[in-house]
Design a protein around this motif. Sequence first.
Motif, PDB file in Angstrom:
ATOM      1  N   ASN A 150      -3.841  25.044  18.163  1.00  0.00           N
ATOM      2  CA  ASN A 150      -3.885  24.102  19.069  1.00  0.00           C
ATOM      3  C   ASN A 150      -2.132  23.900  19.071  1.00  0.00           C
ATOM      4  OD1 ASN A 150      -5.708  23.046  17.158  1.00  0.00           O
ATOM      5  ND2 ASN A 150      -4.915  21.526  16.720  1.00  0.00           N
ATOM      6  N   GLN A 151      -1.300  24.537  18.787  1.00  0.00           N
ATOM      7  CA  GLN A 151      -0.131  24.498  19.587  1.00  0.00           C
ATOM      8  C   GLN A 151      -0.489  25.035  21.266  1.00  0.00           C
ATOM      9  OE1 GLN A 151       2.104  27.089  16.771  1.00  0.00           O
ATOM     10  NE2 GLN A 151       3.109  24.984  15.648  1.00  0.00           N
ATOM     11  N   LEU A 152      -0.314  26.536  21.656  1.00  0.00           N
ATOM     12  CA  LEU A 152      -1.161  27.227  22.496  1.00  0.00           C
ATOM     13  C   LEU A 152      -1.957  26.095  23.291  1.00  0.00           C
ATOM     14  CD1 LEU A 152      -1.582  30.572  20.550  1.00  0.00           C
ATOM     15  CD2 LEU A 152       0.641  29.409  22.085  1.00  0.00           C
ATOM     16  N   THR A 153      -3.090  25.107  23.400  1.00  0.00           N
ATOM     17  CA  THR A 153      -3.645  24.635  23.572  1.00  0.00           C
ATOM     18  C   THR A 153      -2.890  23.438  24.886  1.00  0.00           C
ATOM     19  OG1 THR A 153      -5.700  25.140  22.199  1.00  0.00           O
ATOM     20  CG2 THR A 153      -5.094  23.163  24.365  1.00  0.00           C
ATOM     21  N   ARG A 188       3.041  26.795   4.481  1.00  0.00           N
ATOM     22  CA  ARG A 188       2.082  26.397   2.559  1.00  0.00           C
ATOM     23  C   ARG A 188       1.045  26.273   3.164  1.00  0.00           C
ATOM     24  NH1 ARG A 188       7.388  24.946   1.947  1.00  0.00           N
ATOM     25  NH2 ARG A 188       6.371  22.430   1.308  1.00  0.00           N
ATOM     26  N   HIS A 189       1.126  24.923   4.130  1.00  0.00           N
ATOM     27  CA  HIS A 189      -0.353  24.204   4.203  1.00  0.00           C
ATOM     28  C   HIS A 189      -0.222  23.523   5.673  1.00  0.00           C
ATOM     29  CE1 HIS A 189       1.366  20.593   1.737  1.00  0.00           C
ATOM     30  NE2 HIS A 189       0.727  20.292   2.407  1.00  0.00           N
ATOM     31  N   VAL A 190      -1.173  23.325   6.027  1.00  0.00           N
ATOM     32  CA  VAL A 190      -1.246  22.973   7.374  1.00  0.00           C
ATOM     33  C   VAL A 190      -2.203  21.646   6.812  1.00  0.00           C
ATOM     34  CG1 VAL A 190      -2.682  22.350   9.915  1.00  0.00           C
ATOM     35  CG2 VAL A 190      -1.327  24.162   9.039  1.00  0.00           C
ATOM     36  N   ARG A 191      -2.574  20.275   7.373  1.00  0.00           N
ATOM     37  CA  ARG A 191      -2.765  19.125   6.736  1.00  0.00           C
ATOM     38  C   ARG A 191      -3.643  18.722   8.194  1.00  0.00           C
ATOM     39  NH1 ARG A 191      -5.425  16.713   3.091  1.00  0.00           N
ATOM     40  NH2 ARG A 191      -5.667  14.382   2.658  1.00  0.00           N
ATOM     41  N   TYR A 192      -4.944  18.069   8.306  1.00  0.00           N
ATOM     42  CA  TYR A 192      -5.407  18.201   9.740  1.00  0.00           C
ATOM     43  C   TYR A 192      -6.562  17.198   9.581  1.00  0.00           C
ATOM     44  CZ  TYR A 192      -7.550  18.786  14.382  1.00  0.00           C
ATOM     45  OH  TYR A 192      -7.717  18.624  15.332  1.00  0.00           O
ATOM     46  N   LYS A 193      -6.508  16.414  10.392  1.00  0.00           N
ATOM     47  CA  LYS A 193      -7.490  15.524   9.664  1.00  0.00           C
ATOM     48  C   LYS A 193      -8.211  14.977   8.236  1.00  0.00           C
ATOM     49  CE  LYS A 193      -9.402  15.829  14.661  1.00  0.00           C
ATOM     50  NZ  LYS A 193     -10.215  16.271  15.686  1.00  0.00           N
ATOM     51  N   LYS A 234      -4.089  31.989   5.628  1.00  0.00           N
ATOM     52  CA  LYS A 234      -4.302  32.590   7.517  1.00  0.00           C
ATOM     53  C   LYS A 234      -4.918  31.417   7.845  1.00  0.00           C
ATOM     54  CE  LYS A 234      -5.941  36.347   8.294  1.00  0.00           C
ATOM     55  NZ  LYS A 234      -6.381  37.323   8.037  1.00  0.00           N
ATOM     56  N   GLU A 235      -5.793  30.641   6.801  1.00  0.00           N
ATOM     57  CA  GLU A 235      -6.764  29.289   8.054  1.00  0.00           C
ATOM     58  C   GLU A 235      -5.672  28.765   8.861  1.00  0.00           C
ATOM     59  OE1 GLU A 235     -10.539  27.225   6.484  1.00  0.00           O
ATOM     60  OE2 GLU A 235      -9.346  27.801   5.256  1.00  0.00           O
ATOM     61  N   GLY A 236      -5.117  27.765   8.203  1.00  0.00           N
ATOM     62  CA  GLY A 236      -4.366  26.350   8.455  1.00  0.00           C
ATOM     63  C   GLY A 236      -3.375  27.541   9.498  1.00  0.00           C
ATOM     64  N   ALA A 237      -2.734  28.312   9.229  1.00  0.00           N
ATOM     65  CA  ALA A 237      -1.860  29.277  10.488  1.00  0.00           C
ATOM     66  C   ALA A 237      -2.468  29.192  11.650  1.00  0.00           C
ATOM     67  CB  ALA A 237      -1.119  30.142   9.704  1.00  0.00           C
ATOM     68  N   GLU A 238      -4.109  29.758  11.142  1.00  0.00           N
ATOM     69  CA  GLU A 238      -4.854  29.560  12.978  1.00  0.00           C
ATOM     70  C   GLU A 238      -4.688  28.869  13.494  1.00  0.00           C
ATOM     71  OE1 GLU A 238      -8.679  32.422  14.244  1.00  0.00           O
ATOM     72  OE2 GLU A 238      -8.536  32.355  12.149  1.00  0.00           O
ATOM     73  N   LEU A 239      -5.667  28.281  12.649  1.00  0.00           N
ATOM     74  CA  LEU A 239      -5.952  26.535  13.678  1.00  0.00           C
ATOM     75  C   LEU A 239      -4.647  25.738  14.040  1.00  0.00           C
ATOM     76  CD1 LEU A 239      -6.673  23.711  13.692  1.00  0.00           C
ATOM     77  CD2 LEU A 239      -6.405  22.931  11.623  1.00  0.00           C
ATOM     78  N   LEU A 240      -3.692  25.762  13.359  1.00  0.00           N
ATOM     79  CA  LEU A 240      -1.521  25.002  13.444  1.00  0.00           C
ATOM     80  C   LEU A 240      -1.761  25.407  15.402  1.00  0.00           C
ATOM     81  CD1 LEU A 240       0.735  23.855  13.800  1.00  0.00           C
ATOM     82  CD2 LEU A 240       1.578  25.363  12.380  1.00  0.00           C
TER      83      LEU A 240
END
Length: 418
Positions: free
Chosen positions: A183-186, A162-167, A174-180
């Motif tokens: 970062n996971q893959l990195t 539903r959402h990603v909380r970052y900094k 899609k914006e939140g999922a893409e960031l997640l």
Amino acid sequence: MKCQSACSAEKELSAETQRHPCYSFAGHKKYARMHIPVAPRCNLACNYCNRRFDCVNESRPGVTSEILTPQAALDKFSLVKKEIPNLSVVGIAGPGDSLADWEKTRKSIELIKARDEDTIICLSTNGLLLPELAPELLALGVKHVTVTVNSIDPKIGALIYRHVRYKDETLTGKEGAELLINNQLTGIKILSAHGVLVKVNIVMIKGVNDNHIQDVVKTVKELGASITNIMPLIPAPGSVFAHHEQTSNKDLEKMRQLCETDLPQMRHCQQCRADAIGLLHEDRSAEFSRSEPYPKKPDVSETYKIAVASKYGKRVDLHFGHATEFHIYRCGPDGFTLLEKRGVEQYCLGVEECGEEEERREIIIQSLADCDAVLTLRIGYHAQKRLLEQGILPVENCDKVNNGLLFTMKELAEKESA
């Protein structure tokens, strides 16, 4: 010399991994683990998750009966180690995200490593903060990390989160999922490049990401992951996916077989609580819980018949599909009476028997037709559905039998009054 040093470190890690019940199939019946619930905060809102910190009556990830401070975690570790000498692993799996509460996680690791340097430390994370905290994990000597990666496609990820909380910023869609995902893959790439064994968990959600899982496995393999654990969705009450169909064991195993051509598959996962203690198949967390027990006398006026899945009659410690007998109790205002031990044929016998599973399950359900409820450590979606159709209430619990019976009676009374 560098080669000798690297080879020595690799052998040491391999020997250590044999004592890790999640990474080693051979070790999962020999070595115990302990999850310390020191990290309640989370930076994701997953549609399959509903974290209830104070519930001893559920057995699934994100659930714990208490939150510990790092010092309390150390004290509890010392107690458990005395009672369970084959304890080899201390893991941090929330109940939120281990990296979202990093100060508490780090302090807990430092304290336990100082007390017992032979204990393996591992943690589970959603991976959002891995790129920035990976160096600290390496400095602490953490060699086993589990990352949950449910998608590598932001469009699919947007259906799961539903959402990603970052900094201090909340991202959705899609914006939140893409960031997640980035970062996971990195993070996986960084850890793997420095000798950390990375296990990737994937929640298989029918109609959402099930056709995408092979892509996930291939990608994390390229980044250095050593094993994947494809798990069925457990529809958690109160979550967005509360009424979503649970993936069948047959479909789950089919997916594992497709993916094991790329990476080894973990097949013995128990989807543990955040405070699980003991062997993977025998959670003893309630023995060490500070939670207050239920009152001895039930506050109900009706009498019920309840079937309990229990190995020795002391704890609710068996999955519905693993039980070969049920303890049948009459429960009423005056307490509990054990009426009989009713033998049944275990219906969950492994992948090879999946074709006959439905027939055996139906025979068991019919044999419990005179009961008002079935009390078990865990029960699958399809078995729950069939029991409800027969007017039998399925209840999951991981407490002592008496406490479980009281909880079940309360659930039955609330159902009747609704």
